[in-house]
Design an enzyme around this catalytic site. Structure first.
Site, PDB file in Angstrom:
ATOM      1  N   LYS A  33       0.970  -1.322   0.082  1.00 44.55           N
ATOM      2  CA  LYS A  33       0.113  -0.057  -0.030  1.00 44.55           C
ATOM      3  C   LYS A  33       0.896   1.306   0.071  1.00 44.55           C
ATOM      4  O   LYS A  33       0.732   2.299  -0.785  1.00 44.55           O
ATOM      5  CB  LYS A  33      -0.932   0.056   1.346  1.00 44.55           C
ATOM      6  CG  LYS A  33      -1.851   1.151   1.197  1.00 44.55           C
ATOM      7  CD  LYS A  33      -2.641   1.155   2.733  1.00 44.55           C
ATOM      8  CE  LYS A  33      -3.311   2.597   2.737  1.00 44.55           C
ATOM      9  NZ  LYS A  33      -4.072   2.626   3.753  1.00 44.55           N
ATOM     10  N   GLU A  69      10.568  -4.732   4.334  1.00 43.10           N
ATOM     11  CA  GLU A  69      10.763  -5.882   4.121  1.00 43.10           C
ATOM     12  C   GLU A  69      10.291  -5.993   2.606  1.00 43.10           C
ATOM     13  O   GLU A  69      11.157  -6.730   1.742  1.00 43.10           O
ATOM     14  CB  GLU A  69       9.614  -6.769   4.640  1.00 43.10           C
ATOM     15  CG  GLU A  69       9.764  -7.195   6.380  1.00 43.10           C
ATOM     16  CD  GLU A  69       9.273  -6.022   7.136  1.00 43.10           C
ATOM     17  OE1 GLU A  69       9.006  -5.141   6.658  1.00 43.10           O
ATOM     18  OE2 GLU A  69       8.977  -6.438   8.297  1.00 43.10           O
ATOM     19  N   GLY A  86      -4.631  -1.692   5.083  1.00 44.63           N
ATOM     20  CA  GLY A  86      -3.969  -2.442   4.370  1.00 44.63           C
ATOM     21  C   GLY A  86      -4.456  -4.289   4.799  1.00 44.63           C
ATOM     22  O   GLY A  86      -4.561  -5.018   3.811  1.00 44.63           O
ATOM     23  N   ARG A  87      -5.064  -4.378   5.908  1.00 40.39           N
ATOM     24  CA  ARG A  87      -5.686  -5.717   6.167  1.00 40.39           C
ATOM     25  C   ARG A  87      -7.081  -5.889   5.841  1.00 40.39           C
ATOM     26  O   ARG A  87      -7.731  -6.748   5.702  1.00 40.39           O
ATOM     27  CB  ARG A  87      -5.754  -5.755   7.614  1.00 40.39           C
ATOM     28  CG  ARG A  87      -6.264  -4.822   8.774  1.00 40.39           C
ATOM     29  CD  ARG A  87      -5.912  -5.083  10.070  1.00 40.39           C
ATOM     30  NE  ARG A  87      -6.345  -3.749  10.648  1.00 40.39           N
ATOM     31  CZ  ARG A  87      -5.779  -2.586  11.102  1.00 40.39           C
ATOM     32  NH1 ARG A  87      -4.684  -2.354  10.371  1.00 40.39           N
ATOM     33  NH2 ARG A  87      -6.293  -1.544  11.678  1.00 40.39           N
ATOM     34  N   GLU A  97      -4.575  -6.741  14.851  1.00 37.57           N
ATOM     35  CA  GLU A  97      -4.266  -5.378  14.444  1.00 37.57           C
ATOM     36  C   GLU A  97      -5.206  -4.301  14.440  1.00 37.57           C
ATOM     37  O   GLU A  97      -4.840  -3.168  14.873  1.00 37.57           O
ATOM     38  CB  GLU A  97      -3.512  -5.294  13.063  1.00 37.57           C
ATOM     39  CG  GLU A  97      -2.577  -4.073  12.644  1.00 37.57           C
ATOM     40  CD  GLU A  97      -1.931  -4.319  11.425  1.00 37.57           C
ATOM     41  OE1 GLU A  97      -2.354  -4.179  10.040  1.00 37.57           O
ATOM     42  OE2 GLU A  97      -0.556  -4.779  11.423  1.00 37.57           O
ATOM     43  N   HIS A 110      -5.058 -33.104  17.164  1.00 33.31           N
ATOM     44  CA  HIS A 110      -3.888 -34.030  17.662  1.00 33.31           C
ATOM     45  C   HIS A 110      -2.711 -33.243  18.016  1.00 33.31           C
ATOM     46  O   HIS A 110      -1.545 -33.516  18.123  1.00 33.31           O
ATOM     47  CB  HIS A 110      -3.315 -34.812  16.454  1.00 33.31           C
ATOM     48  CG  HIS A 110      -4.466 -35.818  16.088  1.00 33.31           C
ATOM     49  ND1 HIS A 110      -4.672 -37.219  16.621  1.00 33.31           N
ATOM     50  CD2 HIS A 110      -5.234 -35.559  15.236  1.00 33.31           C
ATOM     51  CE1 HIS A 110      -5.653 -37.874  16.207  1.00 33.31           C
ATOM     52  NE2 HIS A 110      -6.224 -36.839  15.404  1.00 33.31           N
ATOM     53  N   LYS A 139       9.704  -0.806  13.799  1.00 33.83           N
ATOM     54  CA  LYS A 139      10.201  -0.504  12.549  1.00 33.83           C
ATOM     55  C   LYS A 139      11.504   0.604  12.779  1.00 33.83           C
ATOM     56  O   LYS A 139      12.677   0.298  12.029  1.00 33.83           O
ATOM     57  CB  LYS A 139       9.314   0.121  11.806  1.00 33.83           C
ATOM     58  CG  LYS A 139       8.093  -0.613  11.118  1.00 33.83           C
ATOM     59  CD  LYS A 139       7.198   0.076  10.203  1.00 33.83           C
ATOM     60  CE  LYS A 139       5.829  -0.747  10.000  1.00 33.83           C
ATOM     61  NZ  LYS A 139       5.104  -0.050   9.258  1.00 33.83           N
TER      62      LYS A 139
HETATM   63  O1  F6P Z   1       3.120  -3.709   9.767  1.00 35.89           O
HETATM   64  C1  F6P Z   1       1.723  -2.817   9.746  1.00 35.89           C
HETATM   65  C2  F6P Z   1       1.477  -2.846   8.321  1.00 35.89           C
HETATM   66  O2  F6P Z   1       1.223  -1.308   8.043  1.00 35.89           O
HETATM   67  C3  F6P Z   1       0.133  -3.396   8.067  1.00 35.89           C
HETATM   68  O3  F6P Z   1      -1.006  -2.612   8.440  1.00 35.89           O
HETATM   69  C4  F6P Z   1       0.173  -3.410   6.440  1.00 35.89           C
HETATM   70  O4  F6P Z   1      -0.904  -4.722   6.318  1.00 35.89           O
HETATM   71  C5  F6P Z   1       1.590  -4.132   6.376  1.00 35.89           C
HETATM   72  O5  F6P Z   1       2.289  -3.373   7.331  1.00 35.89           O
HETATM   73  C6  F6P Z   1       1.845  -3.793   4.818  1.00 35.89           C
HETATM   74  O6  F6P Z   1       1.974  -2.622   4.474  1.00 35.89           O
HETATM   75  P1  F6P Z   1       2.090  -2.025   3.089  1.00 35.89           P
HETATM   76  O7  F6P Z   1       1.076  -2.714   2.251  1.00 35.89           O
HETATM   77  O8  F6P Z   1       2.327  -0.587   3.022  1.00 35.89           O
HETATM   78  O9  F6P Z   1       3.647  -2.498   2.638  1.00 35.89           O
END
Ligand code: F6P
Length: 520
Positions: A204, A210, A261-262, A347, A378, A487
């Site tokens: 987003k 990452e 995002g979620r 979240e 199990h 972060k």
């Molecule tokens: O870790 C928090 C967060 O902002 C989530 O809410 C989101 O889904 C994820 O990181 C990834 O964010 P982006 O889509 O901006 O890379």
């Protein structure tokens, strides 16, 4: 004017009722006393049948909870969300993931004027994205689709692509790389050929460390492997198209800051799903979710499944004091559903302050966890049956399998029913080790078949139940400030790992850092 749950007149009544009656409820007795208990506490919603009767509540409790929801203004808050008001107050944003699945031209009663324009943009983008998905599907040169994203840019698409594997186009493999751990990307890239791979960079913000790290490594690998045409082999799914272009990715599909995002699998973030199941399948997914949105918007509260589930969640967390909810999908294809729901619930509602920023006097989000049945049986079900904590269980079963091994499916469904039954009924024994106390609660959600439409409805149901409990808790379910500190610190520590500077660090962090460097 909305009220927090503890400011409603029903809150003290529920507390008193819990202390005097409800805290001692025995489900076996509740069924014995009320022949209509199943009829009352079960209901159909679009694509989902729910049995809530094996839960530790009564009609009296439910009536109080429903009145609490009315007094708290849950309906007004829901309508404000659907109308596009900026209910994400800490970020000044609307919360309009429901718009992503609203049919073109369907206006929302009371909707902001900008929402109609947004809906036109949504459909224009959807059409472009689905056309692209069909092009990729028809392109036999692309055998591998790699989604690089994390959190909401990974969990939803990954869960849905697995869940809908029966609807998936043969001949294409799907990979999901989320972790910054190079093992993950390295393992995937080892099996790829540049000329046959499409990378989808899903973020987003297009700033997530990452994803940016993995995207850069994928671009480098692509060029090192002889790949030339970035426009054909990379697409970015983002609200930050400029940042994607700055990275050299010119094929882009956008979305909007009012998609959390979620809550984003319905947007361009859903492109891997669209490639997997096709444009018709993706539109079915949206239609299933929209049917649940309409149910949530229009059903009276006492027959409104997301509302009933959200109220039960409050009852369990704040009156019974249950700390978790175990998710057991009795369908192997739903194996990533628990992980997806973890982000959605925890979240969204893992917050300790109200909308005013002040500490709340009650608990909020439960811990969500789980594994598919029968595997979980199990592993950790022992604790559900005989542990010291009561851990409410949510089973999700599917009536019709898509495989011909009917005997397997009967066994699977028998296990789902038997676990819920055993938890509630228990079994008395003189021998303490063999004694099952019973009276342990469960919710049973049943889909007729696992299809794009039913999956869409199931997810929308979960989104809205999280909304209902978050609304009653008076929190902002749509921000996530709690992820920021780690972060920032990770950036500082990354530099220190390189230069060995431990000045100002706490003793443990300094000690670990030095040990990591010594073994580097
Ligand atoms: O870790 C928090 C967060 O902002 C989530 O809410 C989101 O889904 C994820 O990181 C990834 O964010 P982006 O889509 O901006 O890379």
């Amino acid at each position: 004017m909305s009220l927090r749950c503890d400011q409603t007149p029903e809150w003290p009544l529920l507390q008193a009722h819990f202390s005097s009656v409800a805290g001692q409820q025995d489900l076996r007795q509740s069924f014995a006393e009320d022949a209509q208990r199943f009829a009352h506490f079960s209901q159909s919603a679009p694509h989902v049948f729910a049995d809530l009767s094996k839960n530790l509540w009564s009609r009296d409790v439910e009536a109080l909870l429903l009145d609490m929801a009315r007094h708290a203004g849950v309906e007004q808050h829901r309508d404000a969300m659907l109308a596009g008001q900026p209910i994400n107050s800490t970020e000044g944003r609307a919360v309009l993931h429901t718009l992503l699945r609203r049919p073109a031209g369907l206006s929302q009663p009371g909707g902001q004027s900008s929402v109609a324009a947004d809906l036109a943009n949504v459909h224009a983008t959807l059409t472009a994205m689905l056309a692209y998905a069909e092009t990729v599907r028809a392109d036999d040169g692309i055998t591998d689709v790699v989604n690089i994203g994390i959190g909401g840019s990974d969990l939803g698409p990954h869960m849905a692509v697995l869940a809908l594997e029966e609807f998936r186009l043969p001949g294409k493999r799907f990979h999901f790389v989320s972790n910054v751990d190079g093992h993950e990307l390295h393992h995937v890239m080892r099996g790829l050929r540049a000329e046959n791979t499409l990378f989808l960079i899903a973020s987003k913000t297009f700033t997530t460390a990452e994803t940016m790290t993995n995207a850069r490594s994928a671009l480098a690998w692509f060029s090192d492997s002889g790949g030339r045409d970035v426009a054909r082999h990379f697409a970015a799914l983002t609200t930050n198209v400029d940042a994607a272009k700055a990275l050299g990715i010119t094929t882009t599909f956008g979305f909007w800051d009012w998609v959390g995002g979620r809550y984003s699998l319905w947007s361009a973030i859903g492109l891997p799903i669209a490639i997997a199941i096709g444009s018709v399948g993706f539109r079915d997914l949206l239609a299933g979710a929209h049917a649940m949105d309409e149910h949530f918007r229009t059903a009276p509260l006492e027959q409104n499944l997301p509302v009933r589930l959200g109220l039960l969640d409050i009852w369990y967390r704040n009156f019974h004091g249950f700390t978790s909810r175990c998710i057991a999908p009795y369908h192997a294809a739903l194996r990533r559903l628990p992980a997806y729901l973890q982000q959605l619930e925890m979240e969204s509602n893992g917050k300790r302050v109200g909308l005013d920023g002040k500490t709340l006097p009650y608990a909020t989000s439960p811990v969500l966890w789980g594994e598919p049945g029968t595997n979980g049986q199990h592993a950790f079900f022992q604790m559900l049956h005989q542990g010291t904590d009561v851990l409410p269980l949510e089973l999700i079963a599917v009536r019709q399998p898509t495989h011909p091994l009917q005997g397997h499916h009967n066994k699977l469904l028998a296990n789902a029913l038997a676990q819920a039954q055993a938890l509630m009924v228990g079994k008395a024994s003189e021998n303490g080790h063999r004694h099952f106390p019973g009276n342990r609660p469960s919710t049973f959600l049943l889909l007729d078949a696992l299809t794009p439409a039913s999956l869409g409805a199931l997810i929308a149901l979960q989104e809205h139940r999280v909304f209902v409990s978050g609304s009653l808790w008076g929190i902002n379910s749509f921000d996530q400030w709690g992820v920021e500190l780690g972060k920032v610190l990770a950036k500082d520590i990354e530099a220190r790992l390189a230069n060995g500077d431990v000045a100002g660090l706490d003793g443990s962090t300094a000690g670990l850092l030095e040990r990591l460097r010594a073994h580097a």
